[in-house]
Design a protein around this motif. Structure first.
Motif, PDB file in Angstrom:
ATOM      1  N   ILE A   1      40.597  33.259  51.972  1.00 36.83           N
ATOM      2  CA  ILE A   1      40.627  32.166  50.986  1.00 36.83           C
ATOM      3  C   ILE A   1      40.182  32.663  49.612  1.00 36.83           C
ATOM      4  O   ILE A   1      40.818  32.380  48.589  1.00 36.83           O
ATOM      5  N   GLY A   2      39.093  33.421  49.592  1.00 42.66           N
ATOM      6  CA  GLY A   2      38.574  33.935  48.327  1.00 42.66           C
ATOM      7  C   GLY A   2      39.571  34.829  47.610  1.00 42.66           C
ATOM      8  O   GLY A   2      39.739  34.737  46.382  1.00 42.66           O
ATOM      9  N   THR A   3      40.253  35.686  48.362  1.00 41.77           N
ATOM     10  CA  THR A   3      41.251  36.591  47.766  1.00 41.77           C
ATOM     11  C   THR A   3      42.412  35.803  47.173  1.00 41.77           C
ATOM     12  O   THR A   3      42.913  36.121  46.085  1.00 41.77           O
ATOM     13  N   LEU A   4      42.851  34.758  47.875  1.00 48.18           N
ATOM     14  CA  LEU A   4      43.947  33.928  47.367  1.00 48.18           C
ATOM     15  C   LEU A   4      43.583  33.312  46.020  1.00 48.18           C
ATOM     16  O   LEU A   4      44.372  33.367  45.056  1.00 48.18           O
ATOM     17  N   PHE A   5      42.397  32.739  45.937  1.00 50.76           N
ATOM     18  CA  PHE A   5      42.004  32.087  44.682  1.00 50.76           C
ATOM     19  C   PHE A   5      41.728  33.101  43.572  1.00 50.76           C
ATOM     20  O   PHE A   5      41.961  32.817  42.395  1.00 50.76           O
ATOM     21  N   GLN A   6      41.261  34.270  43.945  1.00 52.61           N
ATOM     22  CA  GLN A   6      41.078  35.324  42.949  1.00 52.61           C
ATOM     23  C   GLN A   6      42.422  35.703  42.319  1.00 52.61           C
ATOM     24  O   GLN A   6      42.528  35.870  41.100  1.00 52.61           O
ATOM     25  N   LYS A   7      43.454  35.818  43.160  1.00 51.21           N
ATOM     26  CA  LYS A   7      44.792  36.140  42.652  1.00 51.21           C
ATOM     27  C   LYS A   7      45.317  35.011  41.766  1.00 51.21           C
ATOM     28  O   LYS A   7      45.911  35.256  40.708  1.00 51.21           O
ATOM     29  N   LEU A   8      45.103  33.764  42.198  1.00 52.10           N
ATOM     30  CA  LEU A   8      45.538  32.618  41.398  1.00 52.10           C
ATOM     31  C   LEU A   8      44.842  32.612  40.035  1.00 52.10           C
ATOM     32  O   LEU A   8      45.481  32.387  39.000  1.00 52.10           O
ATOM     33  N   ASP A   9      43.536  32.855  40.035  1.00 51.32           N
ATOM     34  CA  ASP A   9      42.784  32.872  38.776  1.00 51.32           C
ATOM     35  C   ASP A   9      43.284  33.980  37.855  1.00 51.32           C
ATOM     36  O   ASP A   9      43.389  33.790  36.638  1.00 51.32           O
TER      37      ASP A   9
ATOM     38  N   ILE B   1      56.445  28.050  23.794  1.00 58.88           N
ATOM     39  CA  ILE B   1      55.047  27.654  23.968  1.00 58.88           C
ATOM     40  C   ILE B   1      54.945  26.477  24.935  1.00 58.88           C
ATOM     41  O   ILE B   1      54.102  26.455  25.841  1.00 58.88           O
ATOM     42  N   ASP B   2      55.832  25.486  24.761  1.00 57.04           N
ATOM     43  CA  ASP B   2      55.830  24.323  25.661  1.00 57.04           C
ATOM     44  C   ASP B   2      56.126  24.751  27.101  1.00 57.04           C
ATOM     45  O   ASP B   2      55.501  24.256  28.046  1.00 57.04           O
ATOM     46  N   PHE B   3      57.081  25.669  27.260  1.00 55.68           N
ATOM     47  CA  PHE B   3      57.416  26.164  28.599  1.00 55.68           C
ATOM     48  C   PHE B   3      56.227  26.898  29.216  1.00 55.68           C
ATOM     49  O   PHE B   3      55.920  26.727  30.406  1.00 55.68           O
ATOM     50  N   GLN B   4      55.531  27.685  28.404  1.00 55.14           N
ATOM     51  CA  GLN B   4      54.376  28.427  28.901  1.00 55.14           C
ATOM     52  C   GLN B   4      53.251  27.475  29.289  1.00 55.14           C
ATOM     53  O   GLN B   4      52.572  27.676  30.307  1.00 55.14           O
ATOM     54  N   ASN B   5      53.052  26.440  28.495  1.00 59.02           N
ATOM     55  CA  ASN B   5      52.051  25.415  28.830  1.00 59.02           C
ATOM     56  C   ASN B   5      52.389  24.751  30.159  1.00 59.02           C
ATOM     57  O   ASN B   5      51.504  24.516  30.992  1.00 59.02           O
ATOM     58  N   GLU B   6      53.663  24.445  30.359  1.00 53.07           N
ATOM     59  CA  GLU B   6      54.088  23.790  31.591  1.00 53.07           C
ATOM     60  C   GLU B   6      53.893  24.724  32.787  1.00 53.07           C
ATOM     61  O   GLU B   6      53.487  24.291  33.869  1.00 53.07           O
ATOM     62  N   ARG B   7      54.173  26.007  32.582  1.00 54.63           N
ATOM     63  CA  ARG B   7      53.965  26.988  33.655  1.00 54.63           C
ATOM     64  C   ARG B   7      52.490  27.016  34.062  1.00 54.63           C
ATOM     65  O   ARG B   7      52.163  27.031  35.266  1.00 54.63           O
ATOM     66  N   ILE B   8      51.594  27.010  33.099  1.00 47.93           N
ATOM     67  CA  ILE B   8      50.156  27.007  33.392  1.00 47.93           C
ATOM     68  C   ILE B   8      49.758  25.719  34.104  1.00 47.93           C
ATOM     69  O   ILE B   8      48.963  25.733  35.054  1.00 47.93           O
ATOM     70  N   ASN B   9      50.323  24.594  33.664  1.00 44.93           N
ATOM     71  CA  ASN B   9      50.030  23.311  34.318  1.00 44.93           C
ATOM     72  C   ASN B   9      50.450  23.321  35.785  1.00 44.93           C
ATOM     73  O   ASN B   9      49.730  22.806  36.647  1.00 44.93           O
ATOM     74  N   VAL B  10      51.607  23.908  36.065  1.00 42.22           N
ATOM     75  CA  VAL B  10      52.101  23.970  37.454  1.00 42.22           C
ATOM     76  C   VAL B  10      51.158  24.813  38.315  1.00 42.22           C
ATOM     77  O   VAL B  10      50.812  24.427  39.444  1.00 42.22           O
ATOM     78  N   ILE B  11      50.715  25.957  37.784  1.00 39.77           N
ATOM     79  CA  ILE B  11      49.800  26.817  38.549  1.00 39.77           C
ATOM     80  C   ILE B  11      48.468  26.114  38.773  1.00 39.77           C
ATOM     81  O   ILE B  11      47.883  26.189  39.865  1.00 39.77           O
TER      82      ILE B  11
END
Length: 402
Positions: free
Chosen positions: A176-184, A379-389
């Motif tokens: 679990i920790g490794t998964l969230f580390q990769k996500l972060d 920029i809007d697309f990049q913001n949306e990508r971050i929101n999805v993650i």
């Protein structure tokens, strides 16, 4: 079971893990030590970085405020080691950081100031990366419930350590920790890309649009050499000042038209519907530029529909080039310099109408607006990508823990 607290295992599991999770008091799984007052040892040439209230980022990363402390007996006794955590216990931001933890990645680098707690994990019960994610996520919700104070919030660690922690095997924790580390790490990378795009747009705007103070901008697109012509904003755009309806006609049920009153109704260059009104005073049409005229002055949006504008807003019928000119004016703090009022700054209809701007040919105008719009879309697309993650991370935090 309907009550999440009664579950003995999370909704999602990694393959091969089926055992129930344990409920244990945090105090039974750690040792801890309070930070101490070390302000008198602060030194620009100090050896150690200082962990204090302002060091805790909302993303769980250390914020370097440039504060250093000298090495001596007292600071050496409050060094925090690799694999340990520090938790902030005081908060002047209304609870935005209280209970957050930092995971230390290097020895002999950080010293812990007062109002933070040093947490040493039992290695037989905790994986450090799992603990970092869990304590910043599900466990922090429990900390917020015992938060005290008004202007300055606080929690006592004596109460925090009595809270129950949900633990699984260290082996599952590592997964679990490794998964969230990769996500972060992915989120950090995407945020870095976003910042780079924003810097590109800012630089291009500055160089392509400084014709609003000079007859020739610093940067020209290929094939354009003509000087820009001086105009007053009133001569190239229709300007309408808002008028507030009676508050008796406001509602939040969507009856009538959206009311735009000020900065609170503007979001990322667009409108943010909050309040509707059945009384129609002054209207702004679709694609009009909206400018805030009361503190904070100079914020801008383009409305995507017909809206009612209150007295904190002016509507300007202009194109994307005019919009970008006004955005650049705001970044240069132009409106702040001419606004009046001691408590609440404001600008008048005349201030807007008399604004001096320099305008290129229609063809150059269109191309400049197109270049800046292309970057804005990225920029809007990049913001949306971050929101999805971030949404994915939130989902996993809810379903990989109990």
């Amino acid at each position: 079971m309907s009550n999440k607290e009664e579950r003995k295992a999370p909704v999602l599991r990694f393959k091969g893990f089926t055992d129930d999770w344990e409920q244990r008091k945090l105090d039974d799984t750690i040792t801890h030590k309070s930070g101490t007052s070390i302000e008198k040892y602060f030194s620009s040439k100090g050896l150690y970085k200082v962990i204090s209230i302002g060091s805790y980022g909302s993303n769980g990363k250390y914020i370097d405020q440039g504060i250093r402390a000298a090495a001596n007996e007292k600071t050496n006794s409050h060094l925090i080691k690799k694999g340990e955590l520090s938790m902030v216990l005081n908060d002047k931001t209304g609870g935005k950081i209280i209970g957050r933890v930092l995971l230390i990645e290097k020895n002999n680098q950080y010293v812990v100031n007062q109002r933070s707690e040093i947490i040493k994990l039992s290695t037989s019960l905790w994986d450090p990366q799992f603990a970092f994610t869990y304590l910043n996520g599900p466990f922090r919700k429990k900390v917020l419930r015992i938060m005290q104070g008004g202007t300055q919030n606080y929690v006592n660690f004596s109460s925090v350590k009595k809270l129950t922690a949900s633990l699984t095997s260290v082996k599952e924790q590592k997964e679990i920790g490794t998964l969230f580390q990769k996500l972060d790490n992915i989120i950090i990378l995407q945020q870095r890309k976003l910042k780079e795009l924003q810097q590109v747009k800012q630089t291009l705007s500055q160089f392509l649009l400084n014709g609003n103070t000079h007859t020739r901008p610093t940067l020209r697109l290929n094939g354009f050499e003509d000087i820009w012509k001086e105009n007053k904003l009133k001569d190239i755009a229709k300007i309408s000042m808002g008028q507030s309806p009676s508050s008796n006609n406001y509602n939040k049920k969507g009856n009538g038209k959206i009311l735009i009153q000020g900065n609170a109704d503007i979001d990322n260059g667009g409108i943010r519907p909050r309040v509707w009104t059945t009384e129609i005073t002054k209207l702004a049409n679709k694609n009009d530029i909206l400018l805030t005229v009361r503190a904070p002055v100079g914020e801008l949006a383009i409305t995507n529909r017909e809206v009612v504008i209150g007295r904190g807003i002016a509507a300007i019928k202009g194109n994307k080039f005019i919009y970008n000119l006004l955005v650049q004016k705001n970044k240069e703090h132009f409106w702040d310099r001419i606004s009046s009022g001691s408590t609440f700054k404001s600008i008048s209809s005349n201030d807007i109408k008399q604004l001096k701007v320099y305008i290129p040919s229609e063809k150059e105008e269109t191309l400049i607006a197109s270049v800046l719009e292309t970057i804005k879309n990225k920029i809007d697309f990049q913001n949306e990508r971050i929101n999805v993650i971030n949404k994915l991370k939130k989902y996993l935090l809810t379903n990989l823990f109990i």
